[in-house]
Write a protein that holds these residues in place. Structure first.
Motif, PDB file in Angstrom:
ATOM      1  N   GLU A 140       4.030  -5.484  -6.504  1.00 41.62           N
ATOM      2  CA  GLU A 140       5.344  -6.179  -5.518  1.00 41.62           C
ATOM      3  C   GLU A 140       4.978  -5.589  -4.151  1.00 41.62           C
ATOM      4  N   LYS A 172       5.976  -4.361  -0.763  1.00 42.01           N
ATOM      5  CA  LYS A 172       7.033  -3.976  -0.136  1.00 42.01           C
ATOM      6  C   LYS A 172       6.807  -3.809   1.444  1.00 42.01           C
ATOM      7  N   ASP A 179       0.741  -2.625  -1.982  1.00 40.77           N
ATOM      8  CA  ASP A 179       1.649  -1.783  -1.574  1.00 40.77           C
ATOM      9  C   ASP A 179       1.188  -0.437  -0.950  1.00 40.77           C
TER      10      ASP A 179
END
Length: 272
Positions: free
Chosen positions: A212, A214, A260
């Protein structure tokens, strides 16, 4: 002021635009990826730039250059991208610019909890003050000239980039010593070694939570490059920033650019 043109709805721009819309602004948005647009969509940059005030939140100075070709010179441009002072100073010769780079990350962008470093003529800043206040926990005026905001943002990014690199090196060092990096992080974050990046990125580093995205590692390749470019322009050595920049470049070479930025620990582990 209720209607704002908005160009760029990426990881930060999208949540920011949504936050502005919730605060009562009518956002007329354009993005190269139309699927990102919620609400009123512009068919082109030129259509979004038809508003009196336009926010530009793209990734690079080259992208901003391309966008600005379709922005009328009488438009008030709120440059929220991190692009370095030289580019903003150049654009200010032609456009009315409020220099307003942001810091805080994706979650805080969606909550209107950013730090915005604002620079520009007083009358221009006052025109966009309601928008800035809707997006920010703090939006101090840091200078009167476009480019001053970018300079402060580069100081911010030097610290952020070095702190992420330091967290990655420290946690990888703990592993090399045969320690549980997660347990070590919990111990040292309660002492003098504590930092936001050790808390935030360090958690993702020890959990391996890199999928994920960010904040992409490529962002710090760009931003640390802006830092070291500005340092060279003033004959300032910036040794820690230069070392951190090389780690991010190594991460990009290892194929981690779109991962990330916490994946930087993989470079220190040697598992890329």
């Amino acid at each position: 002021m209720t209607r704002v043109g908005w160009i760029g709805l990426g990881a930060m721009g999208g949540p920011m635009a949504a936050c502005a819309a919730r605060a009562g602004f009518e956002i007329v948005a354009f993005d190269a990826d139309p699927s990102r647009i919620e609400g009123k969509a512009a068919a082109s940059v030129a259509e979004a730039a038809g508003e009196d005030i336009v926010v530009v939140m793209v990734a690079t100075a080259d992208q901003a250059d391309e966008v600005l070709r379709d922005v009328p010179t009488e438009t008030l441009v709120v440059m929220m991208s991190t692009v370095g002072p030289a580019a903003v100073q150049r654009w200010a010769e032609r456009w009315s610019i409020v220099d307003a780079p942001v810091s805080g990350g994706v979650a805080r962008a969606g909550e209107g909890d950013l730090l915005i470093m604002v620079a520009g003529e007083d009358s221009r800043v006052e025109r966009v003050r309601p928008l800035l206040d809707a997006l920010a926990r703090s939006a101090p005026v840091v200078g009167s000239e476009p480019g001053d905001g970018q300079k402060v943002k580069l100081v911010n990014q030097l610290l952020c980039g070095v702190h992420i690199a330091a967290a990655a090196e420290a946690l990888a060092f703990a592993e090399a010593l045969g320690l549980d990096a997660g347990a070590v992080r919990e111990i040292v974050r309660d002492g003098a070694a504590a930092s936001f990046m050790l808390d935030d990125r360090g958690e993702r580093m020890v959990q391996g939570a890199f999928d994920e995205v960010k904040s992409a590692l490529d962002i710090f390749v760009k931003d640390m490059g802006l830092v070291t470019d500005a340092a060279r322009a003033t004959a300032y050595p910036a040794p820690l920033a230069s070392a951190a920049e090389q780690l991010y470049v190594a991460g990009r070479r290892a194929g981690l650019g779109r991962s990330d930025d916490a994946s930087l620990i993989r470079v220190l582990r040697g598992d890329t």
